[in-house]
Design a protein around this motif. Structure first.
Motif, PDB file in Angstrom:
ATOM      1  N   TYR A 162       1.031  -1.357   0.051  1.00  0.00           N
ATOM      2  CA  TYR A 162      -0.027  -0.105   0.000  1.00  0.00           C
ATOM      3  C   TYR A 162       0.796   1.232   0.137  1.00  0.00           C
ATOM      4  CZ  TYR A 162      -3.559   3.641   1.266  1.00  0.00           C
ATOM      5  OH  TYR A 162      -4.262   4.485   1.100  1.00  0.00           O
ATOM      6  N   SER A 163       0.683   2.045  -0.586  1.00  0.00           N
ATOM      7  CA  SER A 163       1.140   3.551  -0.941  1.00  0.00           C
ATOM      8  C   SER A 163       0.380   4.770  -0.260  1.00  0.00           C
ATOM      9  CB  SER A 163       1.546   3.729  -2.607  1.00  0.00           C
ATOM     10  OG  SER A 163       2.097   4.935  -2.456  1.00  0.00           O
ATOM     11  N   ILE A 164       0.817   5.276   0.660  1.00  0.00           N
ATOM     12  CA  ILE A 164       0.261   6.183   1.265  1.00  0.00           C
ATOM     13  C   ILE A 164       0.271   7.473   0.412  1.00  0.00           C
ATOM     14  CG2 ILE A 164       0.111   8.083   3.184  1.00  0.00           C
ATOM     15  CD1 ILE A 164       1.746   5.803   4.850  1.00  0.00           C
ATOM     16  N   ALA A 165       1.087   7.778  -0.448  1.00  0.00           N
ATOM     17  CA  ALA A 165       1.197   8.908  -1.306  1.00  0.00           C
ATOM     18  C   ALA A 165       0.162   8.930  -2.430  1.00  0.00           C
ATOM     19  CB  ALA A 165       2.791   8.885  -2.001  1.00  0.00           C
ATOM     20  N   THR A 166       0.034   7.572  -3.098  1.00  0.00           N
ATOM     21  CA  THR A 166      -1.068   7.395  -4.226  1.00  0.00           C
ATOM     22  C   THR A 166      -2.438   6.503  -3.686  1.00  0.00           C
ATOM     23  OG1 THR A 166      -0.251   5.234  -4.691  1.00  0.00           O
ATOM     24  CG2 THR A 166       0.881   7.006  -5.844  1.00  0.00           C
ATOM     25  N   LYS A 167      -2.406   6.360  -2.217  1.00  0.00           N
ATOM     26  CA  LYS A 167      -3.499   5.997  -1.811  1.00  0.00           C
ATOM     27  C   LYS A 167      -4.017   4.536  -2.569  1.00  0.00           C
ATOM     28  CE  LYS A 167      -5.390  10.142   0.317  1.00  0.00           C
ATOM     29  NZ  LYS A 167      -4.050  10.814  -0.105  1.00  0.00           N
ATOM     30  N   SER A 168      -3.218   3.680  -2.784  1.00  0.00           N
ATOM     31  CA  SER A 168      -3.512   2.612  -3.728  1.00  0.00           C
ATOM     32  C   SER A 168      -2.616   1.442  -3.236  1.00  0.00           C
ATOM     33  CB  SER A 168      -3.277   2.969  -5.190  1.00  0.00           C
ATOM     34  OG  SER A 168      -1.819   3.139  -5.298  1.00  0.00           O
ATOM     35  N   TRP A 169      -3.607   0.250  -3.326  1.00  0.00           N
ATOM     36  CA  TRP A 169      -2.718  -1.106  -3.139  1.00  0.00           C
ATOM     37  C   TRP A 169      -2.317  -1.736  -4.488  1.00  0.00           C
ATOM     38  CZ3 TRP A 169      -1.901  -3.336   1.286  1.00  0.00           C
ATOM     39  CH2 TRP A 169      -2.893  -3.113   2.586  1.00  0.00           C
ATOM     40  N   LYS A 170      -1.300  -2.501  -4.378  1.00  0.00           N
ATOM     41  CA  LYS A 170      -0.871  -3.251  -5.492  1.00  0.00           C
ATOM     42  C   LYS A 170      -0.520  -4.567  -4.972  1.00  0.00           C
ATOM     43  CE  LYS A 170       2.654  -3.172  -9.298  1.00  0.00           C
ATOM     44  NZ  LYS A 170       3.649  -2.406  -9.971  1.00  0.00           N
ATOM     45  N   GLN A 171      -0.967  -5.495  -5.838  1.00  0.00           N
ATOM     46  CA  GLN A 171      -0.529  -7.026  -5.636  1.00  0.00           C
ATOM     47  C   GLN A 171       0.930  -7.123  -6.141  1.00  0.00           C
ATOM     48  OE1 GLN A 171      -3.136 -10.093  -6.380  1.00  0.00           O
ATOM     49  NE2 GLN A 171      -1.849 -11.623  -5.206  1.00  0.00           N
ATOM     50  N   LEU A 172       1.741  -7.815  -5.307  1.00  0.00           N
ATOM     51  CA  LEU A 172       3.220  -8.145  -5.941  1.00  0.00           C
ATOM     52  C   LEU A 172       3.317  -9.328  -6.347  1.00  0.00           C
ATOM     53  CD1 LEU A 172       5.300  -5.929  -3.390  1.00  0.00           C
ATOM     54  CD2 LEU A 172       4.265  -5.170  -5.515  1.00  0.00           C
ATOM     55  N   HIS A 173       4.142  -9.797  -7.337  1.00  0.00           N
ATOM     56  CA  HIS A 173       4.314 -11.369  -7.680  1.00  0.00           C
ATOM     57  C   HIS A 173       5.772 -11.479  -7.780  1.00  0.00           C
ATOM     58  CE1 HIS A 173       0.075 -11.667  -8.551  1.00  0.00           C
ATOM     59  NE2 HIS A 173      -0.061 -10.338  -8.953  1.00  0.00           N
ATOM     60  N   PRO A 174       6.426 -11.466  -6.724  1.00  0.00           N
ATOM     61  CA  PRO A 174       7.969 -11.781  -6.626  1.00  0.00           C
ATOM     62  C   PRO A 174       8.576 -12.917  -7.340  1.00  0.00           C
ATOM     63  CG  PRO A 174       7.200 -11.151  -4.417  1.00  0.00           C
ATOM     64  CD  PRO A 174       6.082 -11.472  -5.146  1.00  0.00           C
ATOM     65  N   GLN A 175       9.515 -13.038  -8.137  1.00  0.00           N
ATOM     66  CA  GLN A 175      10.102 -14.132  -8.581  1.00  0.00           C
ATOM     67  C   GLN A 175      10.738 -15.063  -7.559  1.00  0.00           C
ATOM     68  OE1 GLN A 175      12.907 -12.608 -11.466  1.00  0.00           O
ATOM     69  NE2 GLN A 175      11.397 -11.998 -12.871  1.00  0.00           N
ATOM     70  N   GLY A 176      10.630 -16.197  -8.058  1.00  0.00           N
ATOM     71  CA  GLY A 176      11.613 -17.172  -7.021  1.00  0.00           C
ATOM     72  C   GLY A 176      10.421 -18.046  -6.442  1.00  0.00           C
ATOM     73  N   ILE A 177      10.903 -18.830  -5.330  1.00  0.00           N
ATOM     74  CA  ILE A 177       9.953 -19.873  -4.685  1.00  0.00           C
ATOM     75  C   ILE A 177       9.310 -18.882  -3.691  1.00  0.00           C
ATOM     76  CG2 ILE A 177       9.618 -21.756  -3.324  1.00  0.00           C
ATOM     77  CD1 ILE A 177      12.314 -22.576  -4.345  1.00  0.00           C
ATOM     78  N   LEU A 178       7.723 -19.084  -3.798  1.00  0.00           N
ATOM     79  CA  LEU A 178       6.991 -18.328  -2.896  1.00  0.00           C
ATOM     80  C   LEU A 178       7.112 -19.228  -1.496  1.00  0.00           C
ATOM     81  CD1 LEU A 178       3.690 -17.948  -4.908  1.00  0.00           C
ATOM     82  CD2 LEU A 178       5.304 -16.178  -4.295  1.00  0.00           C
ATOM     83  N   PRO A 179       6.821 -18.318  -0.738  1.00  0.00           N
ATOM     84  CA  PRO A 179       6.573 -18.980   0.946  1.00  0.00           C
ATOM     85  C   PRO A 179       5.516 -19.774   1.056  1.00  0.00           C
ATOM     86  CG  PRO A 179       6.972 -16.573   1.081  1.00  0.00           C
ATOM     87  CD  PRO A 179       6.781 -16.928  -0.372  1.00  0.00           C
ATOM     88  N   THR A 180       5.547 -20.721   1.923  1.00  0.00           N
ATOM     89  CA  THR A 180       4.465 -21.753   2.124  1.00  0.00           C
ATOM     90  C   THR A 180       3.258 -20.840   2.761  1.00  0.00           C
ATOM     91  OG1 THR A 180       6.087 -23.440   3.033  1.00  0.00           O
ATOM     92  CG2 THR A 180       3.764 -23.669   3.613  1.00  0.00           C
ATOM     93  N   VAL A 181       2.056 -21.333   2.328  1.00  0.00           N
ATOM     94  CA  VAL A 181       0.836 -20.584   2.730  1.00  0.00           C
ATOM     95  C   VAL A 181       0.772 -20.836   4.155  1.00  0.00           C
ATOM     96  CG1 VAL A 181      -0.410 -20.832   0.607  1.00  0.00           C
ATOM     97  CG2 VAL A 181      -0.558 -22.594   2.292  1.00  0.00           C
ATOM     98  N   SER A 182       0.547 -19.776   4.993  1.00  0.00           N
ATOM     99  CA  SER A 182       0.500 -19.830   6.303  1.00  0.00           C
ATOM    100  C   SER A 182      -0.275 -18.579   6.993  1.00  0.00           C
ATOM    101  CB  SER A 182       2.134 -19.564   6.880  1.00  0.00           C
ATOM    102  OG  SER A 182       2.524 -18.441   6.346  1.00  0.00           O
ATOM    103  N   ASN A 183      -0.514 -18.838   8.484  1.00  0.00           N
ATOM    104  CA  ASN A 183      -1.133 -17.785   9.071  1.00  0.00           C
ATOM    105  C   ASN A 183      -0.313 -17.695  10.560  1.00  0.00           C
ATOM    106  OD1 ASN A 183      -3.073 -19.277  11.162  1.00  0.00           O
ATOM    107  ND2 ASN A 183      -3.511 -20.068   9.419  1.00  0.00           N
ATOM    108  N   ASN A 184      -0.338 -16.638  11.107  1.00  0.00           N
ATOM    109  CA  ASN A 184       0.143 -16.801  12.303  1.00  0.00           C
ATOM    110  C   ASN A 184       1.496 -16.856  12.309  1.00  0.00           C
ATOM    111  OD1 ASN A 184      -1.547 -16.265  14.873  1.00  0.00           O
ATOM    112  ND2 ASN A 184      -2.303 -18.332  14.858  1.00  0.00           N
ATOM    113  N   HIS A 185       2.331 -16.305  11.174  1.00  0.00           N
ATOM    114  CA  HIS A 185       3.684 -16.173  11.242  1.00  0.00           C
ATOM    115  C   HIS A 185       4.110 -15.026  11.793  1.00  0.00           C
ATOM    116  CE1 HIS A 185       1.544 -15.108   7.636  1.00  0.00           C
ATOM    117  NE2 HIS A 185       2.273 -14.375   7.590  1.00  0.00           N
TER     118      HIS A 185
END
Length: 199
Positions: A162-185
């Motif tokens: 989230y950018s405070i300047a543009t007041k917008s969310w953006k979903q990121l798609h980093p390269q490489g191996i994604l972390p395991t799906v999780s909660n309480n991490h």
């Protein structure tokens, strides 16, 4: 000398810091205008124009005391400790369904909450996710969490910024191996890096 050891608590402390803390006091902050919640995240960010520090809280859930049903939200609230309190602001996510847990703003407290507005897509509602500030402090990352109470429900591993300047969310798609799906991490971060530690 950096400090000394407190035998009672077995903690290292700095006498100069202890003196500074002794000169401070707690002030009651303006209650969150939206519905009560838990499982949300909180992180310290800054306004890019004024450089003022703010507390940002995102997501979380609340329980309808009549039905026992949980409601998850995707709200982002920003708290300024220096701004004057404002009139209550209606929350968009399930506040009416759990009105018995809704807080109100009073003029005897300090600071102001602002519900961050955006015209872009927002992260799915969730709880027990994690957040971290961006490297410049003018925004935040949100990662993972869950969208339902059932422990059989698949956790998330999506990453948003989230950018405070543009007041917008953006979903990121980093390269490489994604972390395991999780909660309480747990998150920890450096100036340029953001790490996730799984329990």
């Amino acid at each position: 000398s950096y400090g000394s050891t407190n035998p009672a608590a077995d903690l290292l402390f700095d006498p100069a810091l202890e003196a500074a803390w002794a000169a401070t006091s707690w002030l009651a902050a303006t209650p969150l205008p939206g519905s009560c919640r838990w499982g949300h995240s909180s992180v310290l960010v800054a306004d890019p124009t004024t450089q003022e520090e703010m507390v940002a809280i995102f997501g979380g859930r609340l329980k309808n005391l009549d039905t026992g049903e949980f409601f998850y939200n995707s709200e982002l609230w920003l708290f300024s400790a220096t701004a004057a309190p404002a009139a209550p602001v209606a929350s968009d996510d399930a506040a009416a369904a759990a009105s018995s847990t809704t807080t109100t703003t009073t003029t005897t407290t300090t600071g102001r909450w602002t519900l961050a507005q955006t015209t872009e897509a927002v992260p799915p509602a969730r709880d027990h996710h994690t957040s971290a500030p961006t490297s410049d402090g003018f925004g935040l990352f949100v990662f993972g969490g869950r969208t339902a109470e059932s422990m059989d429900h698949a956790a998330l591993n999506d990453l948003w910024r989230y950018s405070i300047a543009t007041k917008s969310w953006k979903q990121l798609h980093p390269q490489g191996i994604l972390p395991t799906v999780s909660n309480n991490h747990k998150p920890f971060f450096t100036f340029l890096s953001f790490y996730i530690s799984h329990l």
